[in-house]
Design a protein around this motif. Structure first.
Motif, PDB file in Angstrom:
ATOM      1  N   GLY A   1     -82.362 -59.001  -1.237  1.00  0.00           N
ATOM      2  CA  GLY A   1     -81.145 -58.790  -0.480  1.00  0.00           C
ATOM      3  C   GLY A   1     -80.335 -57.611  -0.966  1.00  0.00           C
ATOM      4  O   GLY A   1     -79.397 -57.191  -0.317  1.00  0.00           O
ATOM      5  N   GLU A   2     -80.691 -57.064  -2.122  1.00  0.00           N
ATOM      6  CA  GLU A   2     -79.966 -55.910  -2.633  1.00  0.00           C
ATOM      7  C   GLU A   2     -80.219 -54.711  -1.729  1.00  0.00           C
ATOM      8  O   GLU A   2     -81.355 -54.376  -1.425  1.00  0.00           O
ATOM      9  N   GLY A   3     -79.156 -54.099  -1.255  1.00  0.00           N
ATOM     10  CA  GLY A   3     -79.293 -52.965  -0.362  1.00  0.00           C
ATOM     11  C   GLY A   3     -79.516 -53.341   1.083  1.00  0.00           C
ATOM     12  O   GLY A   3     -79.875 -52.511   1.895  1.00  0.00           O
ATOM     13  N   CYS A   4     -79.283 -54.588   1.422  1.00  0.00           N
ATOM     14  CA  CYS A   4     -79.483 -55.101   2.771  1.00  0.00           C
ATOM     15  C   CYS A   4     -78.110 -55.455   3.364  1.00  0.00           C
ATOM     16  O   CYS A   4     -77.277 -56.025   2.677  1.00  0.00           O
ATOM     17  N   LEU A   5     -77.888 -55.082   4.636  1.00  0.00           N
ATOM     18  CA  LEU A   5     -76.581 -55.294   5.240  1.00  0.00           C
ATOM     19  C   LEU A   5     -76.672 -56.084   6.541  1.00  0.00           C
ATOM     20  O   LEU A   5     -77.721 -56.117   7.178  1.00  0.00           O
ATOM     21  N   GLY A   6     -75.546 -56.657   6.924  1.00  0.00           N
ATOM     22  CA  GLY A   6     -75.384 -57.244   8.249  1.00  0.00           C
ATOM     23  C   GLY A   6     -74.261 -56.507   8.959  1.00  0.00           C
ATOM     24  O   GLY A   6     -73.287 -56.109   8.332  1.00  0.00           O
ATOM     25  N   ILE A   7     -74.426 -56.303  10.253  1.00  0.00           N
ATOM     26  CA  ILE A   7     -73.397 -55.631  11.048  1.00  0.00           C
ATOM     27  C   ILE A   7     -72.725 -56.674  11.925  1.00  0.00           C
ATOM     28  O   ILE A   7     -73.404 -57.421  12.628  1.00  0.00           O
ATOM     29  N   ASP A  31     -70.014 -61.340  17.239  1.00  0.00           N
ATOM     30  CA  ASP A  31     -68.803 -62.139  17.016  1.00  0.00           C
ATOM     31  C   ASP A  31     -68.967 -62.956  15.738  1.00  0.00           C
ATOM     32  O   ASP A  31     -70.059 -63.030  15.171  1.00  0.00           O
ATOM     33  N   GLY A  32     -67.871 -63.545  15.297  1.00  0.00           N
ATOM     34  CA  GLY A  32     -67.869 -64.268  14.032  1.00  0.00           C
ATOM     35  C   GLY A  32     -68.781 -65.476  13.991  1.00  0.00           C
ATOM     36  O   GLY A  32     -69.463 -65.714  12.993  1.00  0.00           O
ATOM     37  N   THR A  33     -68.821 -66.236  15.069  1.00  0.00           N
ATOM     38  CA  THR A  33     -69.676 -67.430  15.113  1.00  0.00           C
ATOM     39  C   THR A  33     -71.138 -67.041  14.989  1.00  0.00           C
ATOM     40  O   THR A  33     -71.899 -67.643  14.221  1.00  0.00           O
ATOM     41  N   GLU A  34     -71.521 -66.027  15.742  1.00  0.00           N
ATOM     42  CA  GLU A  34     -72.897 -65.535  15.683  1.00  0.00           C
ATOM     43  C   GLU A  34     -73.202 -64.985  14.283  1.00  0.00           C
ATOM     44  O   GLU A  34     -74.284 -65.214  13.742  1.00  0.00           O
ATOM     45  N   ALA A  35     -72.237 -64.288  13.695  1.00  0.00           N
ATOM     46  CA  ALA A  35     -72.433 -63.711  12.364  1.00  0.00           C
ATOM     47  C   ALA A  35     -72.681 -64.780  11.313  1.00  0.00           C
ATOM     48  O   ALA A  35     -73.569 -64.634  10.472  1.00  0.00           O
ATOM     49  N   ILE A  36     -71.912 -65.848  11.357  1.00  0.00           N
ATOM     50  CA  ILE A  36     -72.087 -66.928  10.373  1.00  0.00           C
ATOM     51  C   ILE A  36     -73.468 -67.548  10.502  1.00  0.00           C
ATOM     52  O   ILE A  36     -74.166 -67.751   9.508  1.00  0.00           O
ATOM     53  N   ALA A  37     -73.886 -67.843  11.725  1.00  0.00           N
ATOM     54  CA  ALA A  37     -75.204 -68.437  11.941  1.00  0.00           C
ATOM     55  C   ALA A  37     -76.312 -67.493  11.475  1.00  0.00           C
ATOM     56  O   ALA A  37     -77.268 -67.926  10.803  1.00  0.00           O
ATOM     57  N   LYS A  38     -76.186 -66.226  11.802  1.00  0.00           N
ATOM     58  CA  LYS A  38     -77.215 -65.263  11.407  1.00  0.00           C
ATOM     59  C   LYS A  38     -77.214 -65.023   9.903  1.00  0.00           C
ATOM     60  O   LYS A  38     -78.270 -64.842   9.297  1.00  0.00           O
TER      61      LYS A  38
END
Length: 54
Positions: free
Chosen positions: A3-9, A37-44
């Motif tokens: 996960g180092e160097g890995c991002l979520g948008i 959106d925030g809900t989708e972000a949390i699940a992902k």
């Protein structure tokens, strides 16, 4: 990868998401997920493997 160097948008503006995605891909920064959106972000985030940096 741990996960180092890995991002979520996360952004509700699709055009910004596409811009960020293009920038990160050009810099060879891997994306764990993209969410509009925030809900989708949390699940992902919970389902992401590897987990993005915090």
């Amino acid at each position: 990868m741990n996960g180092e160097g890995c991002l979520g948008i996360v952004d509700d503006e699709e055009m910004l998401v596409k811009t960020y995605q293009m920038i990160f891909e050009r810099q060879h920064i891997p994306l764990a997920f993209i969410a509009l959106d925030g809900t989708e972000a949390i699940a992902k985030f919970k389902a992401a493997s590897p987990r993005p940096m915090r």
